[in-house]
Design a protein around this motif. Structure first.
Motif, PDB file in Angstrom:
ATOM      1  N   ILE A   6     -18.211   6.241  11.465  1.00  0.00           N
ATOM      2  CA  ILE A   6     -19.382   5.570  11.857  1.00  0.00           C
ATOM      3  C   ILE A   6     -20.595   5.775  11.052  1.00  0.00           C
ATOM      4  O   ILE A   6     -20.957   4.852  10.324  1.00  0.00           O
ATOM      5  N   ASP A   7     -20.804   6.946  10.597  1.00  0.00           N
ATOM      6  CA  ASP A   7     -21.575   7.493   9.736  1.00  0.00           C
ATOM      7  C   ASP A   7     -21.430   6.773   8.281  1.00  0.00           C
ATOM      8  O   ASP A   7     -22.264   6.445   7.662  1.00  0.00           O
ATOM      9  N   LEU A  10     -22.349   3.358   8.485  1.00  0.00           N
ATOM     10  CA  LEU A  10     -23.863   2.914   8.597  1.00  0.00           C
ATOM     11  C   LEU A  10     -24.254   3.141   7.351  1.00  0.00           C
ATOM     12  O   LEU A  10     -25.406   2.289   6.880  1.00  0.00           O
ATOM     13  N   GLU A  11     -23.972   4.379   6.523  1.00  0.00           N
ATOM     14  CA  GLU A  11     -24.491   4.442   5.175  1.00  0.00           C
ATOM     15  C   GLU A  11     -24.221   3.360   4.314  1.00  0.00           C
ATOM     16  O   GLU A  11     -25.264   3.078   3.490  1.00  0.00           O
ATOM     17  N   LEU A  13     -23.653   0.068   5.144  1.00  0.00           N
ATOM     18  CA  LEU A  13     -24.113  -1.039   5.521  1.00  0.00           C
ATOM     19  C   LEU A  13     -25.515  -1.239   5.450  1.00  0.00           C
ATOM     20  O   LEU A  13     -25.988  -2.359   5.196  1.00  0.00           O
ATOM     21  N   THR A  14     -26.216  -0.173   5.507  1.00  0.00           N
ATOM     22  CA  THR A  14     -27.727  -0.261   5.566  1.00  0.00           C
ATOM     23  C   THR A  14     -28.270  -0.890   4.449  1.00  0.00           C
ATOM     24  O   THR A  14     -29.166  -1.863   4.521  1.00  0.00           O
ATOM     25  N   TRP A  17     -27.595  -4.806   4.608  1.00  0.00           N
ATOM     26  CA  TRP A  17     -28.427  -5.330   5.873  1.00  0.00           C
ATOM     27  C   TRP A  17     -29.941  -5.517   5.535  1.00  0.00           C
ATOM     28  O   TRP A  17     -30.438  -6.308   5.856  1.00  0.00           O
ATOM     29  N   LEU A  25     -26.465  -8.251  13.752  1.00  0.00           N
ATOM     30  CA  LEU A  25     -25.266  -7.646  13.422  1.00  0.00           C
ATOM     31  C   LEU A  25     -23.938  -8.482  13.539  1.00  0.00           C
ATOM     32  O   LEU A  25     -23.335  -8.404  12.473  1.00  0.00           O
ATOM     33  N   ASP A  47     -13.026  -1.373  10.852  1.00  0.00           N
ATOM     34  CA  ASP A  47     -13.977  -0.452   9.900  1.00  0.00           C
ATOM     35  C   ASP A  47     -13.107  -0.324   8.657  1.00  0.00           C
ATOM     36  O   ASP A  47     -13.978  -0.385   7.623  1.00  0.00           O
TER      37      ASP A  47
END
Length: 94
Positions: A6-7, A10-11, A13-14, A17, A25, A47
């Motif tokens: 997940i981390d 998110l790293e 994707l940030t 996005w 989302l 993922d």
């Protein structure tokens, strides 16, 4: 999905996005799936597909795939490596 995945997601994707802040989302995930060539329904998107696509996205077409680069050997001779692995010496290959 474990916390480190997940981390990592998110790293990766940030920044993407942030460039597309107008998307929610679901729209962002659909956009990435389309870019990756994923043609199944969004609920089947893993993922792994997202992480791989986000890692590969900034690379140029001629750049080495991350993870393979460390194992790359220039002018690799498969036949010699196979003979060496089977115990033949260089003298026996000529």
């Amino acid at each position: 999905m474990s916390c480190h995945r997940i981390d990592e997601l998110l790293e990766l994707l940030t920044p993407v996005w942030q460039k597309n802040q107008q998307l929610n989302l679901a729209e962002m995930l659909q956009k990435l799936a389309n870019e990756a060539g994923f043609d199944k329904s969004l609920n089947e998107l893993t993922d792994d597909v997202l992480i791989y696509h986000l890692k590969m996205q900034p690379l140029q077409n001629n750049e080495m795939i991350p993870g393979i680069e460390k194992d790359f050997v220039e002018d690799y001779d498969f036949k010699k490596a196979l003979l060496k692995a089977r115990g033949f010496t260089d003298e026996n290959t000529d």
